[in-house]
Design a protein around this motif. Sequence first.
Motif, PDB file in Angstrom:
ATOM      1  N   LEU A   1       0.876  -1.159  -0.430  1.00 40.59           N
ATOM      2  CA  LEU A   1       0.037   0.200   0.134  1.00 40.59           C
ATOM      3  C   LEU A   1       0.579   1.146   0.154  1.00 40.59           C
ATOM      4  O   LEU A   1       0.534   2.301  -0.877  1.00 40.59           O
ATOM      5  N   LEU A   2       1.802   1.501   0.722  1.00 42.92           N
ATOM      6  CA  LEU A   2       2.818   2.223   0.810  1.00 42.92           C
ATOM      7  C   LEU A   2       3.588   2.547  -0.460  1.00 42.92           C
ATOM      8  O   LEU A   2       3.609   3.587  -0.873  1.00 42.92           O
ATOM      9  N   LEU A   3       3.799   1.299  -1.307  1.00 41.78           N
ATOM     10  CA  LEU A   3       4.818   1.826  -2.325  1.00 41.78           C
ATOM     11  C   LEU A   3       3.335   2.481  -3.608  1.00 41.78           C
ATOM     12  O   LEU A   3       3.794   2.905  -4.121  1.00 41.78           O
ATOM     13  N   LYS A   4       2.182   1.451  -3.388  1.00 40.63           N
ATOM     14  CA  LYS A   4       0.941   2.789  -4.499  1.00 40.63           C
ATOM     15  C   LYS A   4       0.605   3.579  -3.911  1.00 40.63           C
ATOM     16  O   LYS A   4       0.957   4.631  -5.014  1.00 40.63           O
ATOM     17  N   ASN A   5       1.052   4.070  -2.829  1.00 40.49           N
ATOM     18  CA  ASN A   5       0.767   5.924  -2.505  1.00 40.49           C
ATOM     19  C   ASN A   5       1.731   6.864  -2.651  1.00 40.49           C
ATOM     20  O   ASN A   5       1.550   7.516  -3.684  1.00 40.49           O
ATOM     21  N   LEU A   6       2.983   5.720  -2.958  1.00 40.50           N
ATOM     22  CA  LEU A   6       4.022   7.041  -3.291  1.00 40.50           C
ATOM     23  C   LEU A   6       3.888   6.987  -4.721  1.00 40.50           C
ATOM     24  O   LEU A   6       4.102   8.364  -5.011  1.00 40.50           O
ATOM     25  N   ALA A   7       3.940   5.878  -5.700  1.00 42.28           N
ATOM     26  CA  ALA A   7       3.314   6.246  -7.229  1.00 42.28           C
ATOM     27  C   ALA A   7       2.490   6.980  -7.261  1.00 42.28           C
ATOM     28  O   ALA A   7       2.233   7.923  -8.425  1.00 42.28           O
ATOM     29  N   ALA A   8       1.701   7.495  -6.441  1.00 43.47           N
ATOM     30  CA  ALA A   8       0.560   8.453  -6.397  1.00 43.47           C
ATOM     31  C   ALA A   8       0.298  10.276  -6.165  1.00 43.47           C
ATOM     32  O   ALA A   8      -0.196  10.589  -6.300  1.00 43.47           O
ATOM     33  N   VAL A   9       1.187  10.305  -5.731  1.00 46.87           N
ATOM     34  CA  VAL A   9       2.093  11.778  -4.788  1.00 46.87           C
ATOM     35  C   VAL A   9       2.004  12.366  -6.034  1.00 46.87           C
ATOM     36  O   VAL A   9       2.839  12.113  -7.208  1.00 46.87           O
TER      37      VAL A   9
END
Length: 326
Positions: free
Chosen positions: A174-182
């Motif tokens: 989830l954290l990796l997914k959120n990083l990509a969406a910043v």
Amino acid sequence: MIFSFTATPDFDFLTYFARYIQATVQNGLLVIPDHLGQGHIRKLDFGSDFKITIHRYLLKEDLIINRKTSGQGNDLITVFFYSNEQALEIAYNDHPQVLFSQRDESAIQVTSNDLSSTIRFPAHQTIHYVVIAIKPPSLAKLLAVSNPNSVLQTITGNGNSFLFFESMAAETKLLLKNLAAVDMNDPLSHFYMQIRVQELLYLVFHKLALRENAPYQTINSADAERLLYVRNEIISDLSLPPVIRELAQVAAMSETKLKQLFKQTFGTTIYNYYQQARMEEAAFLLKQGRHSVAEVGYELGFSNLSHFSRLFEKHYGLNPKRYSSS
């Protein structure tokens, strides 16, 4: 498409890869040219010895990334996060043949930069991976562990060669997914990313800090290649338990060395790794809904279905029947 580079501490992947594909980098962002595919690579620096590179793209041809050792010893730690539904091939020679991740199994690799590696990213598949590069002193300062175990001592020490694998928990995905969406146009995006990248490192090194405090065995590229081959042998037929003697012959190692290096690299014994892979395969088959509990158990080599149910419940907190309908 084959991109080769030498892993020196001052090597900048984004700059040299952009030259290789004849693209430009603007504000740390490389957009993949249309004739090669679509997507981008983004790099952020958090200092001269701490950076992250985020890869998100779909290519029209296979991409092979060949990292060659500088021969200068380890002076950089790379933490590789692969979060894809497709399997990924990685090797420690020039011909990647060993699966790094299975099906939808995401994986994390922590390695010194003095190990050569070759990774093949398949064409026409969405690729998402992240690489954090940090020098040992900076990581030691960041972790600030007063009494580190042997794993953390090895990683943050001077000149050690190492390779560690960890599975990826849902929190990390989830954290990796959120990083990509910043939104990188936000004036505080760099600050936010630095906080989240440190959180990523925490999740990885928290798990590594829980590993057994055992003496570290030095590893080289040949050892790493053999260990991945052994891992592939273990998971190639989950209906049959691993035979250490046979695996040692395949790896051209003594049984003692194989057991020590495997546990050191993967964080568990060969048999426990096999059992975990068995349960993950069982969970996958049950979720598909095309197999009964009995069919799954027998396919994975269980002659006693009660034993299968007890083992599965121990791993997932539900018996196979309830899990398949949940």
